[in-house]
Design a protein around this motif. Structure first.
Motif, PDB file in Angstrom:
ATOM      1  N   MET A   1       0.894  -1.171  -0.100  1.00  0.00           N
ATOM      2  CA  MET A   1       0.044   0.042   0.193  1.00  0.00           C
ATOM      3  C   MET A   1       0.937   1.316   0.152  1.00  0.00           C
ATOM      4  N   GLU A   2       0.298   2.171  -0.752  1.00  0.00           N
ATOM      5  CA  GLU A   2       1.195   3.364  -0.951  1.00  0.00           C
ATOM      6  C   GLU A   2       1.276   4.305   0.286  1.00  0.00           C
ATOM      7  N   PRO A   3       2.473   4.757   0.613  1.00  0.00           N
ATOM      8  CA  PRO A   3       2.434   5.529   1.952  1.00  0.00           C
ATOM      9  C   PRO A   3       1.670   7.003   1.846  1.00  0.00           C
ATOM     10  N   ILE A   4       0.819   7.296   2.740  1.00  0.00           N
ATOM     11  CA  ILE A   4       0.071   8.549   2.770  1.00  0.00           C
ATOM     12  C   ILE A   4       0.871   9.670   2.578  1.00  0.00           C
ATOM     13  N   ALA A   5       2.105   9.916   2.919  1.00  0.00           N
ATOM     14  CA  ALA A   5       2.864  10.866   2.801  1.00  0.00           C
ATOM     15  C   ALA A   5       3.199  11.079   1.174  1.00  0.00           C
ATOM     16  N   THR A   6       3.543   9.880   0.321  1.00  0.00           N
ATOM     17  CA  THR A   6       3.500   9.754  -0.863  1.00  0.00           C
ATOM     18  C   THR A   6       2.187  10.228  -1.703  1.00  0.00           C
ATOM     19  N   LEU A   7       1.464   9.750  -1.387  1.00  0.00           N
ATOM     20  CA  LEU A   7      -0.151  10.162  -2.027  1.00  0.00           C
ATOM     21  C   LEU A   7      -0.517  11.685  -1.749  1.00  0.00           C
ATOM     22  N   ALA A   8      -0.009  12.020  -0.543  1.00  0.00           N
ATOM     23  CA  ALA A   8      -0.092  13.608  -0.297  1.00  0.00           C
ATOM     24  C   ALA A   8       0.704  14.407  -1.431  1.00  0.00           C
ATOM     25  N   LEU A   9       2.044  14.055  -1.289  1.00  0.00           N
ATOM     26  CA  LEU A   9       2.907  14.582  -2.270  1.00  0.00           C
ATOM     27  C   LEU A   9       2.320  14.837  -3.547  1.00  0.00           C
ATOM     28  N   LEU A  10       1.878  13.566  -4.093  1.00  0.00           N
ATOM     29  CA  LEU A  10       1.393  13.541  -5.491  1.00  0.00           C
ATOM     30  C   LEU A  10       0.135  14.456  -5.847  1.00  0.00           C
ATOM     31  N   ALA A  11      -0.870  14.601  -4.861  1.00  0.00           N
ATOM     32  CA  ALA A  11      -1.770  15.239  -4.821  1.00  0.00           C
ATOM     33  C   ALA A  11      -1.526  16.817  -4.862  1.00  0.00           C
ATOM     34  N   ILE A  12      -0.789  17.265  -3.810  1.00  0.00           N
ATOM     35  CA  ILE A  12      -0.364  18.588  -3.944  1.00  0.00           C
ATOM     36  C   ILE A  12       0.372  18.973  -5.189  1.00  0.00           C
ATOM     37  N   ALA A  13       1.136  18.160  -5.668  1.00  0.00           N
ATOM     38  CA  ALA A  13       1.821  18.667  -6.819  1.00  0.00           C
ATOM     39  C   ALA A  13       1.067  18.657  -8.020  1.00  0.00           C
ATOM     40  N   ALA A  14      -0.012  17.751  -8.186  1.00  0.00           N
ATOM     41  CA  ALA A  14      -0.861  17.902  -9.146  1.00  0.00           C
ATOM     42  C   ALA A  14      -1.910  18.923  -9.050  1.00  0.00           C
ATOM     43  N   PHE A  15      -2.087  19.342  -7.736  1.00  0.00           N
ATOM     44  CA  PHE A  15      -3.143  20.676  -7.604  1.00  0.00           C
ATOM     45  C   PHE A  15      -2.238  21.933  -8.017  1.00  0.00           C
ATOM     46  N   GLY A  16      -0.971  21.916  -7.722  1.00  0.00           N
ATOM     47  CA  GLY A  16      -0.212  22.931  -7.972  1.00  0.00           C
ATOM     48  C   GLY A  16       0.041  23.252  -9.478  1.00  0.00           C
ATOM     49  N   ALA A  17       0.155  21.990 -10.152  1.00  0.00           N
ATOM     50  CA  ALA A  17       0.232  21.958 -11.478  1.00  0.00           C
ATOM     51  C   ALA A  17      -0.802  22.596 -12.110  1.00  0.00           C
ATOM     52  N   GLY A  18      -2.085  22.207 -11.830  1.00  0.00           N
ATOM     53  CA  GLY A  18      -3.073  22.581 -12.258  1.00  0.00           C
ATOM     54  C   GLY A  18      -3.409  24.064 -12.154  1.00  0.00           C
ATOM     55  N   VAL A  19      -2.873  24.664 -10.916  1.00  0.00           N
ATOM     56  CA  VAL A  19      -2.933  26.196 -10.784  1.00  0.00           C
ATOM     57  C   VAL A  19      -1.940  26.815 -11.633  1.00  0.00           C
ATOM     58  N   LEU A  20      -0.907  26.285 -11.761  1.00  0.00           N
ATOM     59  CA  LEU A  20       0.082  26.742 -12.707  1.00  0.00           C
ATOM     60  C   LEU A  20      -0.266  26.939 -14.157  1.00  0.00           C
ATOM     61  N   ASN A  21      -0.800  25.712 -14.558  1.00  0.00           N
ATOM     62  CA  ASN A  21      -1.289  25.825 -15.948  1.00  0.00           C
ATOM     63  C   ASN A  21      -2.603  26.672 -16.252  1.00  0.00           C
ATOM     64  N   ALA A  22      -3.195  26.867 -15.349  1.00  0.00           N
ATOM     65  CA  ALA A  22      -4.379  27.721 -15.613  1.00  0.00           C
ATOM     66  C   ALA A  22      -4.230  29.065 -15.579  1.00  0.00           C
ATOM     67  N   ILE A  23      -2.885  29.446 -14.925  1.00  0.00           N
ATOM     68  CA  ILE A  23      -2.411  30.993 -14.662  1.00  0.00           C
ATOM     69  C   ILE A  23      -1.268  31.199 -15.998  1.00  0.00           C
ATOM     70  N   ALA A  24      -0.255  30.366 -15.990  1.00  0.00           N
ATOM     71  CA  ALA A  24       1.076  30.518 -16.540  1.00  0.00           C
ATOM     72  C   ALA A  24       1.372  29.339 -17.369  1.00  0.00           C
ATOM     73  N   GLY A  25       0.864  28.290 -17.085  1.00  0.00           N
ATOM     74  CA  GLY A  25       1.786  27.166 -17.574  1.00  0.00           C
ATOM     75  C   GLY A  25       2.788  26.677 -16.874  1.00  0.00           C
ATOM     76  N   GLY A  26       3.328  25.462 -17.076  1.00  0.00           N
ATOM     77  CA  GLY A  26       4.522  25.046 -16.424  1.00  0.00           C
ATOM     78  C   GLY A  26       4.207  23.899 -15.296  1.00  0.00           C
ATOM     79  N   GLY A  27       3.100  23.462 -15.244  1.00  0.00           N
ATOM     80  CA  GLY A  27       2.634  22.455 -14.459  1.00  0.00           C
ATOM     81  C   GLY A  27       3.626  21.122 -14.521  1.00  0.00           C
ATOM     82  N   THR A  28       4.095  20.693 -15.705  1.00  0.00           N
ATOM     83  CA  THR A  28       4.987  19.502 -16.010  1.00  0.00           C
ATOM     84  C   THR A  28       6.049  19.644 -14.678  1.00  0.00           C
ATOM     85  N   PHE A  29       6.686  20.827 -14.399  1.00  0.00           N
ATOM     86  CA  PHE A  29       7.550  20.739 -13.664  1.00  0.00           C
ATOM     87  C   PHE A  29       7.309  20.546 -12.067  1.00  0.00           C
ATOM     88  N   LEU A  30       5.983  20.387 -11.889  1.00  0.00           N
ATOM     89  CA  LEU A  30       5.781  19.696 -10.527  1.00  0.00           C
ATOM     90  C   LEU A  30       5.494  18.240 -10.674  1.00  0.00           C
TER      91      LEU A  30
END
Length: 252
Positions: A1-30
């Motif tokens: 089972m995946e550690p909660i901390a890993t899943l949280a990291l991925l969720a935060i990175a994806a959320f941040g990527a969505g924010v960046l892509n909506a504003i200026a792009g660059g979500g892949t960097f996260l």
């Protein structure tokens, strides 16, 4: 089972990527580095990241429905076909690239994408400075080449597409954005399908990240009205440089 901390990291990175892509792009960097840091091999991380950010392109394209409707249907179908062909070619190229080779070129791809993002406004101004007529005939060839790059590695794709359209004489920025989002979505969908058939996507991470990237996109649309774009661009550039340096150190 995946550690909660890993899943949280991925969720935060994806959320941040969505924010960046909506504003200026660059979500892949996260999304891409987060997946690698979570233990996903680079090729699988790239494929999974492509799926994670794909829904955002659809929403962005829908936001430019009026601009797309004003364009000739023949033009749209031709460019979507070119984008699809290039996206498949790029995805297949990634799938046949040896893992060791791809790991070696990842830092260079990240650095290239960061440079594109940093130079994006200058490229756009230069491309829109009256050079379009002589290069218009290369629009199809250029689109196919950019689509191959986008299918192989998504970073900097939006900047390349915008520069291409401006270079080829398209002066209406809303139309440029409309075409960029539509063709990004098309090439991303077909490349993700190729990755899925090739077994390169880590689905448990991809679905989680796609959800949070979509939520981030909605949040980013609101933030875009409040945050100064130069600040966001600065954050993306610094993130890209830091990630490039970390991957260079990792490769060394």
């Amino acid at each position: 089972m995946e550690p909660i901390a890993t899943l949280a990291l991925l969720a935060i990175a994806a959320f941040g990527a969505g924010v960046l892509n909506a504003i200026a792009g660059g979500g892949t960097f996260l999304t891409f580095p987060a997946l690698v840091w979570a233990g996903v091999p680079p090729i699988a991380a790239n494929a999974t990241s492509a799926l994670a950010v794909c829904p955002g392109y659809a929403g962005s394209a829908l936001g430019f429905r009026a601009e797309l409707a004003a364009l000739p249907r023949a033009l749209l179908w031709r460019e979507m076909a070119l984008s699809a062909a290039g996206g498949v070619a790029g995805a297949l190229l990634l799938l046949v690239t040896p893992a060791k080779v791809f790991s070696g070129i990842v830092p260079w791809l990240l650095l290239f994408a960061t440079a594109l993002f940093a130079l994006g406004p200058r490229l756009s101004r230069w491309a829109g400075g009256g050079h379009g007529e002589g290069l218009a005939r290369w629009r199809n060839v250029g689109l196919l080449a950019v689509a191959v790059y986008g299918g192989y590695f998504n970073g900097g794709l939006g900047i390349l597409l915008m520069a291409l359209y401006l270079l080829c004489g398209e002066q209406r920025l809303n139309t440029v954005n409309a075409l960029k989002n539509l063709n990004s979505f098309v090439l991303s969908v077909v490349s993700v399908i190729a990755f899925a058939i090739g077994g390169a996507i880590v689905w448990k991470h991809a679905l989680l990240m796609a959800l949070f990237a979509t939520l981030g996109g909605f949040a980013g649309a609101r933030l875009a009205k409040r945050l100064p774009t130069p600040w966001v661009r600065g954050i993306v550039i610094v993130t890209g440089l830091v990630m490039s340096a970390l991957f260079f150190a990792r490769a060394g």
